[in-house]
Design a protein around this motif. Structure first.
Motif, PDB file in Angstrom:
ATOM      1  N   TYR A  79       0.839  -1.207   0.000  1.00 32.48           N
ATOM      2  CA  TYR A  79       0.000   0.000   0.000  1.00 32.48           C
ATOM      3  C   TYR A  79       0.871   1.252   0.000  1.00 32.48           C
ATOM      4  CZ  TYR A  79      -3.156   3.635   1.764  1.00 32.48           C
ATOM      5  OH  TYR A  79      -3.854   4.818   1.933  1.00 32.48           O
ATOM      6  N   LEU A  80       1.923   1.254   0.805  1.00 35.34           N
ATOM      7  CA  LEU A  80       2.823   2.415   0.861  1.00 35.34           C
ATOM      8  C   LEU A  80       3.538   2.624  -0.473  1.00 35.34           C
ATOM      9  CD1 LEU A  80       4.309   1.925   4.436  1.00 35.34           C
ATOM     10  CD2 LEU A  80       2.727   3.716   3.696  1.00 35.34           C
ATOM     11  N   GLU A  81       3.858   1.536  -1.157  1.00 39.00           N
ATOM     12  CA  GLU A  81       4.466   1.666  -2.484  1.00 39.00           C
ATOM     13  C   GLU A  81       3.490   2.355  -3.446  1.00 39.00           C
ATOM     14  OE1 GLU A  81       6.950   1.554  -5.717  1.00 39.00           O
ATOM     15  OE2 GLU A  81       7.476   1.119  -3.630  1.00 39.00           O
ATOM     16  N   ARG A  82       2.213   2.007  -3.373  1.00 43.38           N
ATOM     17  CA  ARG A  82       1.211   2.662  -4.229  1.00 43.38           C
ATOM     18  C   ARG A  82       1.076   4.136  -3.872  1.00 43.38           C
ATOM     19  NH1 ARG A  82      -4.032   1.689  -4.540  1.00 43.38           N
ATOM     20  NH2 ARG A  82      -4.288   0.705  -2.503  1.00 43.38           N
ATOM     21  N   TYR A  83       1.149   4.444  -2.589  1.00 41.69           N
ATOM     22  CA  TYR A  83       1.078   5.841  -2.135  1.00 41.69           C
ATOM     23  C   TYR A  83       2.255   6.632  -2.706  1.00 41.69           C
ATOM     24  CZ  TYR A  83       0.424   9.688   1.252  1.00 41.69           C
ATOM     25  OH  TYR A  83       0.215  10.912   1.843  1.00 41.69           O
ATOM     26  N   TYR A  84       3.432   6.026  -2.627  1.00 41.87           N
ATOM     27  CA  TYR A  84       4.628   6.683  -3.185  1.00 41.87           C
ATOM     28  C   TYR A  84       4.485   6.890  -4.692  1.00 41.87           C
ATOM     29  CZ  TYR A  84       9.193   6.510  -5.468  1.00 41.87           C
ATOM     30  OH  TYR A  84      10.250   6.735  -6.307  1.00 41.87           O
ATOM     31  N   GLN A  85       3.989   5.880  -5.411  1.00 44.40           N
ATOM     32  CA  GLN A  85       3.844   5.990  -6.864  1.00 44.40           C
ATOM     33  C   GLN A  85       2.842   7.084  -7.238  1.00 44.40           C
ATOM     34  OE1 GLN A  85       5.568   4.594  -9.232  1.00 44.40           O
ATOM     35  NE2 GLN A  85       6.755   3.175  -7.974  1.00 44.40           N
ATOM     36  N   ARG A  86       1.779   7.210  -6.471  1.00 43.28           N
ATOM     37  CA  ARG A  86       0.771   8.216  -6.814  1.00 43.28           C
ATOM     38  C   ARG A  86       1.256   9.631  -6.525  1.00 43.28           C
ATOM     39  NH1 ARG A  86      -5.560   8.060  -5.403  1.00 43.28           N
ATOM     40  NH2 ARG A  86      -5.381   6.564  -7.104  1.00 43.28           N
ATOM     41  N   TYR A  87       1.836   9.834  -5.361  1.00 41.07           N
ATOM     42  CA  TYR A  87       2.088  11.212  -4.936  1.00 41.07           C
ATOM     43  C   TYR A  87       3.530  11.687  -5.084  1.00 41.07           C
ATOM     44  CZ  TYR A  87      -2.578  11.207  -2.873  1.00 41.07           C
ATOM     45  OH  TYR A  87      -3.925  11.158  -2.689  1.00 41.07           O
ATOM     46  N   LEU A  88       4.485  10.781  -5.125  1.00 44.52           N
ATOM     47  CA  LEU A  88       5.875  11.211  -5.010  1.00 44.52           C
ATOM     48  C   LEU A  88       6.760  10.819  -6.193  1.00 44.52           C
ATOM     49  CD1 LEU A  88       6.343  10.374  -1.215  1.00 44.52           C
ATOM     50  CD2 LEU A  88       5.846  12.599  -2.249  1.00 44.52           C
ATOM     51  N   ARG A  89       6.470   9.729  -6.857  1.00 46.13           N
ATOM     52  CA  ARG A  89       7.346   9.259  -7.925  1.00 46.13           C
ATOM     53  C   ARG A  89       7.539  10.315  -9.004  1.00 46.13           C
ATOM     54  NH1 ARG A  89      10.787   8.437 -10.574  1.00 46.13           N
ATOM     55  NH2 ARG A  89      11.451   6.625 -11.778  1.00 46.13           N
ATOM     56  N   GLY A  90       6.474  10.963  -9.423  1.00 47.66           N
ATOM     57  CA  GLY A  90       6.580  11.969 -10.478  1.00 47.66           C
ATOM     58  C   GLY A  90       7.388  13.184 -10.065  1.00 47.66           C
ATOM     59  N   LEU A  91       7.402  13.493  -8.755  1.00 47.43           N
ATOM     60  CA  LEU A  91       8.141  14.660  -8.278  1.00 47.43           C
ATOM     61  C   LEU A  91       9.649  14.416  -8.264  1.00 47.43           C
ATOM     62  CD1 LEU A  91       5.764  15.805  -5.406  1.00 47.43           C
ATOM     63  CD2 LEU A  91       6.011  16.783  -7.679  1.00 47.43           C
ATOM     64  N   GLN A  92      10.055  13.150  -8.306  1.00 43.91           N
ATOM     65  CA  GLN A  92      11.478  12.866  -8.476  1.00 43.91           C
ATOM     66  C   GLN A  92      11.938  13.312  -9.869  1.00 43.91           C
ATOM     67  OE1 GLN A  92      11.219   8.597  -6.500  1.00 43.91           O
ATOM     68  NE2 GLN A  92      13.360   9.172  -6.796  1.00 43.91           N
TER      69      GLN A  92
END
Length: 755
Positions: A100-113
């Protein structure tokens, strides 16, 4: 012209760190400010995100077993704006939380990298963080990757401690040394995985596995080991063993199952996941006040009484060491709780033995236990598992002593080692510093609220450099900070630890309401009503602020993906509550859980044919816990929980002989279907399921929950009736009657079961 973006270093990429990064980077007020928002660097010691939470069923490198069951449901273990998958279990496994935390990271943070607003450094830890001018001019940070030189990570405007309260296992060195010297395997509860790893692949057939520690982790690990022992003996091909668990606790505590009832006084009480029952704001007087922290005697006795009523027992029927009767002096002290579906029945059955005291030493195979009444010993020790908790000190080891002193650091305070302001979010004496999730039992909604406070503090500071000399964008928070007395309360509790609650920040409803009012986030309705039961349930989703996509609606006036997900999660929680209150959704689970252990059984058989004698059976019926098996199942069918049912006793025929009689069945529970079923055992191997006998269909009555089932077995028709009587959430007595009609059968069986 906009100023440069402000920089933030977040220590930790667990749920606290990810929530902090998401809120800091997505907050619309920060993004639209004159300084243009923030750039965030997350430094995580693990080679993956998730912190304590493993990333897969095979990820056994961390402090949490991937197959550990969460003791809060998916409704509480989530962050606003991202719903769980519909088919996720009510109580997820640890690795599913990591996913679930991986999905949270992909939705909100991955693109900001990709835009450069987020830098994620995995497999690296913060070694030192030095404040510049007391933090007013930022923080200088140094990091290190294992096996490499220390790196100067540069200067940051702000720093967020999201490294978690569980810094490292707390292990008394003397115990480990003495236990190891005697050849007895000794490890911390966080390192336990299974019996084979505990014993190095050579599991003995006898002895005692000593578990020291009586709070959440102690109860969980004792029950887990007892479950492994039960499965080892009662699974198909299992071997008899006299290995047992000896649990050493310092005080009695209440043990709650994963499902409790919002109406225990009802003849047929409904059941819900226990956090939904607990987080019902309608059961509390308004306005909400904090019920945690300092617990007066009269309050302690009132809460003990409530717990006893909810559970339907003072636990004296289970074991004297766990007993909390009305006249017990322990009821004057703040109540302690633990959560387990199986612990109490393992204790009742003797798989777990409980003793009061403190483990002092292990010499050879003898453990010494000290208590107020003197010393005692536990012999034939086969292994020692230390459920002695964690020390948070490593989570802030990168701070210099001057910062620790300013934060009132006290390593001996296991509840609140720091004295922080406004629900453990910051300290006015140390600028540019915020804390997220740095407290015991960090409910996810609270850590998300703390992340929002950190965002507000940094945004206001970046815009004005001083709250006192500005007109804050969060005026309610500014007022709350002025009125806050959290630091004084924490220091006062240290002076009177005997009256401190188990969790100083344990009042979830109060905390969420307090944060919501200060941040200007209104609570969305979680209202559910069925008959006399009215609920308004609080989850993280009920405090969604829409920041994931800068609001609940996009520029076209349509709901954002975050708002849709959040609404879906709220609807799912409501549907779950309705299913429990109206459709009996969790009754089968509650009954199944409460069957574990041994029952006295008396059964009468009345036959109308001379070929089948009438008579009476007297004996016992045991529900032996084991892992779900696949025997007899087809396709995607599963047994999420399973018992081997064994009855043994004497049958006395009417006007005839007496003889020993035994029979076996397999009882199974399927969570996805909410189905409890009984299966015939195979004739060639009575430990394995053959084919289904019947599935129970539950309905309420004035005498308790009834269940019925019909079954055609070749030419014979079975008409089955159950009646279950509960006290609180626990089954006390039940009956089973079935009539059998066929070409060569015509009889009725009536059995009564009692603890």
């Amino acid at each position: 012209m906009a100023d440069r973006k402000k920089t933030v270093c977040i220590v930790g990429a667990g749920p606290s760190g990810l929530a902090a990064a998401k809120n800091i980077l997505w907050d619309k007020r920060a993004c639209q400010s004159a300084f243009g928002g923030f750039r965030v660097t997350i430094v995580e010691a693990q080679p993956r995100i998730g912190g304590l939470w493993p990333s897969s069923p095979d990820d056994t490198s961390g402090l949490v077993h991937p197959l550990m069951l969460a003791n809060q449901s998916r409704h509480t273990v989530q962050l606003s704006g991202l719903a769980w998958e519909d088919d996720a279990p009510v109580f997820p496994w640890a690795w599913q939380i990591g996913a679930y935390l991986e999905r949270y990271y992909q939705r909100y943070l991955r693109g900001l990298q990709e835009t450069g607003d987020l830098v994620l450094q995995l497999g690296r830890r913060v070694l030192k963080a030095e404040p510049i001018d007391g933090g007013k001019s930022g923080w200088h940070v140094w990091t290190q990757e294992a096996g490499f030189d220390v790196v100067d990570a540069g200067k940051f405007d702000y720093i967020v401690v999201a490294s978690g309260f569980f810094g490292s296992p707390s292990v008394p060195e003397g115990l480990v040394k003495q236990g190891g010297a005697g050849g007895v395997p000794t490890l911390h509860s966080s390192a336990y995985r299974d019996l084979d790893t505990l014993f190095g692949g050579h599991v003995p057939s006898s002895g005692k596995i000593v578990v020291a520690g009586g709070q959440f982790s102690g109860v969980e690990i004792a029950a887990t080991i007892a479950g492994h022992l039960s499965n080892k003996e009662h699974a198909p091909g299992g071997k008899s063993s006299t290995l047992s668990v000896h649990h050493i606790v310092q005080q009695p505590f209440w043990v709650f199952p994963l499902h409790t009832s919002p109406a225990v006084a009802a003849a047929s009480p409904p059941f819900l996941p226990f956090d939904l029952t607990s987080y019902n704001v309608l059961k509390r007087p308004q306005p909400l006040t904090d019920t945690q922290g300092h617990i007066p005697v009269e309050t302690a006795r009132t809460v003990h009484g409530i717990f006893s009523t909810l559970l339907g027992t003072d636990q004296s029927d289970v074991h004297p060491a766990l007993a909390l009767p009305m006249d017990s002096p322990a009821r004057d002290l703040p109540p302690y709780i633990a959560v387990s579906d199986t612990y109490l029945e393992h204790v009742r059955s003797g798989t777990i033995t409980v003793s009061r005291g403190k483990l002092e030493a292990v010499e050879g195979k003898i453990a010494t236990v000290t208590a107020s009444t003197g010393s005692s010993s536990v012999d034939d020790v086969a292994a020692v598992v230390l459920a002695t908790g964690f020390t948070p000190a490593p989570s802030i080891s990168f701070f210099p002593d001057t910062v620790k002193e300013a934060l009132h650091f006290d390593a001996s305070d296991i509840r609140q080692p720091l004295a922080l302001a406004f629900h453990d979010t910051h300290h006015p004496a140390v600028a540019g510093l915020a804390f997220v999730g740095f407290y015991r039992s960090p409910y996810w909604g609270v850590m998300e609220m703390q992340a929002r406070v950190a965002t507000a503090l940094f945004t206001e500071d970046a815009a004005f450099q001083s709250w006192a000399s500005s007109t804050p964008q969060w005026p309610q928070l500014a007022l709350a900070l002025v009125e806050d007395r959290s630091i004084e309360r924490t220091l006062a509790l240290r002076a009177n630890p005997d009256r401190a609650s188990q969790f100083p920040m344990g009042d979830y409803l109060y905390l969420m309401n307090s944060f919501g009012e200060a941040l200007g986030i209104p609570r969305r309705s979680g209202a559910v009503k069925k008959g006399a039961v009215s609920m308004d349930i609080v989850t993280p989703m009920h405090y969604f602020d829409g920041d994931g996509d800068n609001g609940d609606e996009n520029t076209a006036g349509e709901p954002t993906v975050d708002a849709k997900d959040n609404a879906h999660a709220i609807a799912f929680t409501r549907q779950t509550a309705i299913a429990g209150l109206k459709d009996n959704r969790f009754v089968s689970r509650a009954i199944f859980r409460s069957l574990q252990g041994t029952w006295k059984l008396e059964r009468t058989l009345t036959s109308r044919l001379p070929s089948h004698p009438s008579g009476r059976f007297v004996g016992t019926a045991e529900f032996r816990l084991r892992e779900g098996t696949k025997d007899g199942l087809s396709g995607s069918e599963t047994a999420d929980a399973e018992y081997l049912y064994v009855e043994d006793g004497t049958f006395t025929a009417l006007n005839g002989p007496s003889f020993r009689a035994t029979r076996r069945y397999i009882w199974r529970y399927n969570e996805r279907l909410g189905k409890l079923s009984v299966w015939f055992a195979r004739t060639d191997d009575a430990s394995k399921a053959d084919y289904v006998f019947h599935a129970l269909e539950f309905a309420p009555t004035e005498r308790g929950w009834k269940a019925t089932a019909d079954h055609m077995c070749i030419d014979d028709f079975y008409n089955v009736h159950y009646q279950f009587s509960l006290k609180g959430v626990n089954l006390t007595t039940w009956t089973l009657e079935y009539a059998v009609r066929g070409p060569k059968k015509d009889y009725t069986i009536s059995g009564a079961y009692q603890r």
